[in-house]
Design an enzyme around this catalytic site. Structure first.
Site, mmCIF file in Angstrom:
data_model
loop_
_atom_site.group_PDB
_atom_site.id
_atom_site.type_symbol
_atom_site.label_atom_id
_atom_site.label_comp_id
_atom_site.label_asym_id
_atom_site.label_seq_id
_atom_site.Cartn_x
_atom_site.Cartn_y
_atom_site.Cartn_z
ATOM 1 N N SER A 110 22.451 47.429 19.082
ATOM 2 C CA SER A 110 22.839 47.561 17.675
ATOM 3 C C SER A 110 23.266 46.200 17.154
ATOM 4 C CB SER A 110 24.006 48.539 17.594
ATOM 5 O OG SER A 110 24.765 48.296 16.438
ATOM 6 N N SER A 111 23.216 46.035 15.831
ATOM 7 C CA SER A 111 23.605 44.750 15.245
ATOM 8 C C SER A 111 25.089 44.445 15.434
ATOM 9 C CB SER A 111 23.256 44.724 13.758
ATOM 10 O OG SER A 111 23.895 45.778 13.091
ATOM 11 N N CYS A 112 25.891 45.450 15.829
ATOM 12 C CA CYS A 112 27.325 45.179 15.999
ATOM 13 C C CYS A 112 27.628 44.404 17.279
ATOM 14 C CB CYS A 112 28.141 46.459 15.922
ATOM 15 S SG CYS A 112 27.931 47.505 17.344
ATOM 16 N N TYR A 139 32.027 49.784 21.429
ATOM 17 C CA TYR A 139 30.596 50.091 21.426
ATOM 18 C C TYR A 139 29.800 48.800 21.661
ATOM 19 C CZ TYR A 139 26.150 51.846 19.473
ATOM 20 O OH TYR A 139 24.839 52.215 19.280
ATOM 21 N N LYS A 143 27.123 47.852 24.625
ATOM 22 C CA LYS A 143 25.738 47.477 24.323
ATOM 23 C C LYS A 143 25.410 46.078 24.853
ATOM 24 C CE LYS A 143 24.151 51.181 22.502
ATOM 25 N NZ LYS A 143 23.021 51.878 23.133
ATOM 26 N N HIS A 182 27.574 57.647 9.882
ATOM 27 C CA HIS A 182 27.431 56.332 9.270
ATOM 28 C C HIS A 182 27.467 56.482 7.755
ATOM 29 C CE1 HIS A 182 25.707 55.380 13.307
ATOM 30 N NE2 HIS A 182 26.453 54.312 13.115
HETATM 31 O O1 GFB Z 1 27.933 52.881 8.454
HETATM 32 P P1 GFB Z 1 29.315 52.560 8.803
HETATM 33 O O2 GFB Z 1 30.180 53.681 9.247
HETATM 34 O O3 GFB Z 1 29.308 51.493 9.943
HETATM 35 O O4 GFB Z 1 30.051 51.892 7.531
HETATM 36 P P2 GFB Z 1 29.331 49.910 10.140
HETATM 37 C C1 GFB Z 1 29.502 50.868 6.793
HETATM 38 C C2 GFB Z 1 30.393 50.530 5.615
HETATM 39 O O5 GFB Z 1 30.361 51.614 4.684
HETATM 40 C C3 GFB Z 1 31.868 50.269 5.927
HETATM 41 C C4 GFB Z 1 31.671 51.909 4.249
HETATM 42 O O6 GFB Z 1 32.311 49.182 5.148
HETATM 43 C C5 GFB Z 1 32.536 51.552 5.461
HETATM 44 O O7 GFB Z 1 33.876 51.381 5.083
HETATM 45 N N1 GFB Z 1 31.756 53.316 3.807
HETATM 46 C C6 GFB Z 1 31.997 53.725 2.533
HETATM 47 C C7 GFB Z 1 31.618 54.403 4.566
HETATM 48 N N2 GFB Z 1 32.073 55.050 2.466
HETATM 49 C C8 GFB Z 1 31.829 55.507 3.725
HETATM 50 C C9 GFB Z 1 31.779 56.818 4.272
HETATM 51 O O8 GFB Z 1 31.982 57.828 3.607
HETATM 52 N N3 GFB Z 1 31.483 56.892 5.611
HETATM 53 C C10 GFB Z 1 31.256 55.786 6.390
HETATM 54 N N4 GFB Z 1 30.959 55.942 7.697
HETATM 55 N N5 GFB Z 1 31.344 54.537 5.876
HETATM 56 C C11 GFB Z 1 28.891 50.757 12.514
HETATM 57 C C12 GFB Z 1 29.543 50.534 13.852
HETATM 58 O O9 GFB Z 1 29.485 49.853 11.678
HETATM 59 O O10 GFB Z 1 27.521 50.459 12.484
HETATM 60 C C13 GFB Z 1 28.720 51.030 14.958
HETATM 61 O O11 GFB Z 1 30.847 51.064 13.811
HETATM 62 C C14 GFB Z 1 27.245 50.695 14.823
HETATM 63 O O12 GFB Z 1 29.224 50.506 16.147
HETATM 64 C C15 GFB Z 1 26.727 51.022 13.438
HETATM 65 O O13 GFB Z 1 27.018 49.341 15.134
HETATM 66 C C16 GFB Z 1 25.296 50.610 13.214
HETATM 67 O O14 GFB Z 1 28.061 49.295 9.696
HETATM 68 O O15 GFB Z 1 30.556 49.275 9.572
#
Ligand code: GFB
Length: 315
Positions: A110-112, A139, A143, A182
């Protein structure tokens, strides 16, 4: 140097997940024998069970798409599960694959894995150049260990194990649970529910300013099959789309596609995570692959799929 999948026994680990199921759909065109095992049939955290399964089914090739995955909140609140489960799954599969002489293995990361403040767009060489984003370091560490395990087997035993790092993915079969999902599925669900209940606003976590690059899972699966067939190298390969938007822009795109015109309210008690993680996908492009699903089209398609899930009471 191309690896022909025709007639090969190909194990897709994680075939019920969003990426694994997209790989299975994509492989239908390749004339291979697809092997899968449900969680009830095979616990990937159980080393003895994984060894026995590989002994019995003897795959030629493996797509390692099984993982404990989740959005920013799930990563932040279940660090032990994200680190332990992913280490167990990947180490069990990679070692079992080696023991039964699997010809080719593709590990998905993953990109993280990249540093929180990596230079943008992020090249493969940025790995381990700086500190990780704290919300998902567990995570990410798992990875990174998976990439390194593939490289170690490659270095010590000369086997063809490769790794690919997709950007933020969305699409068919995504997780719509608001606590663990996500951002894309979460915002689609929130916007659709707000629209259906005539709510005048919808809540977005964080400031809305983080930038994210999005790719449809079907594009990702196509890239993974391409790499399985055409790439054999020590270094991992980024899989990005180049389609980058802020979270606020993403919310606007979803609201537009879903025809919701209410207010977007920020919940800044929730974390933003990494400010930006745009992949540099030059390497993949130079190998000869590029994506074909534009974000606007992917969002419309995903909203339609979400509506079908609601209609058929599967959500
Ligand atoms: O997709 P996401 O959960 O993961 O969140 P990451 C991306 C951004 O969207 C963050 C915002 O800045 C969140 O605060 N966001 C806004 C929300 N509203 C929402 C919501 O209702 N739900 C969620 N989930 N986010 C993940 C990693 O990071 O990306 C994993 O934690 C993995 O390890 C994955 O690498 C691809 O992009 O921040």
């Amino acid at each position: 140097m191309s690896y022909d999948l025709l007639g090969k026994r190909v194990y897709v680990a994680g075939h019920r997940g969003m990426v694994g199921s997209a790989i299975v759909r994509r492989l239908a065109d390749e004339g291979c024998i697809i092997l899968t095992a449900t969680r009830a049939e095979l616990d990937l955290k159980d080393q003895a069970a994984v060894n026995a399964w590989f002994e019995e089914y003897k795959p030629d090739a493996v797509f390692l798409a099984a993982a404990k995955v989740g959005g920013i909140l799930a990563n932040d609140t279940m660090p032990a599960d994200f680190l332990y489960d992913n280490l167990m799954i990947e180490t069990n599969i990679i070692k079992a694959a080696f023991d039964v002489n699997v010809e080719k293995l593709l590990f998905l990361g993953s990109s993280c894995i990249y540093p929180k403040f990596a230079e943008q767009p992020i090249k493969e060489s940025e790995l381990l150049e700086g500190a990780l984003e704290p919300t998902n370091e567990w995570y990410a560490i798992a990875k990174i260990a998976g990439i390194k395990l593939c490289q170690a087997y490659r270095k010590q035993h000369g086997v063809d194990y490769i790794s690919a790092m997709p950007t933020n993915l969305y699409g068919t079969g995504d997780n719509y649970d608001l606590e663990s999902s996500h951002v894309m599925p979460a915002l689609i669900r929130k916007v659709e529910e707000a629209k259906n209940t005539d709510a005048d606003n919808v809540i977005m976590w964080g400031t809305g300013s983080p930038l994210r690059e999005f790719m449809h899972a079907d594009d990702c699966a196509d890239a993974l099959v391409f790499l399985m067939q055409n790439y054999s190298g020590y270094e991992h390969v980024n899989i990005g789309s180049g389609q980058e938007v802020s979270i606020f822009e993403l919310m606007q795109m979803i609201a537009k596609a879903s025809e919701f015109s209410g207010e977007i309210v920020k919940d800044t008690t929730k974390p933003d995570g990494t400010p930006r993680k745009l992949m540099d996908s030059t390497k993949l492009k130079e190998l000869g692959w590029s994506p074909s699903i534009a974000m606007e089209e992917g969002i419309v398609r995903t909203i339609q799929e979400f509506r079908n899930l609601v209609k058929t009471a599967r959500i």
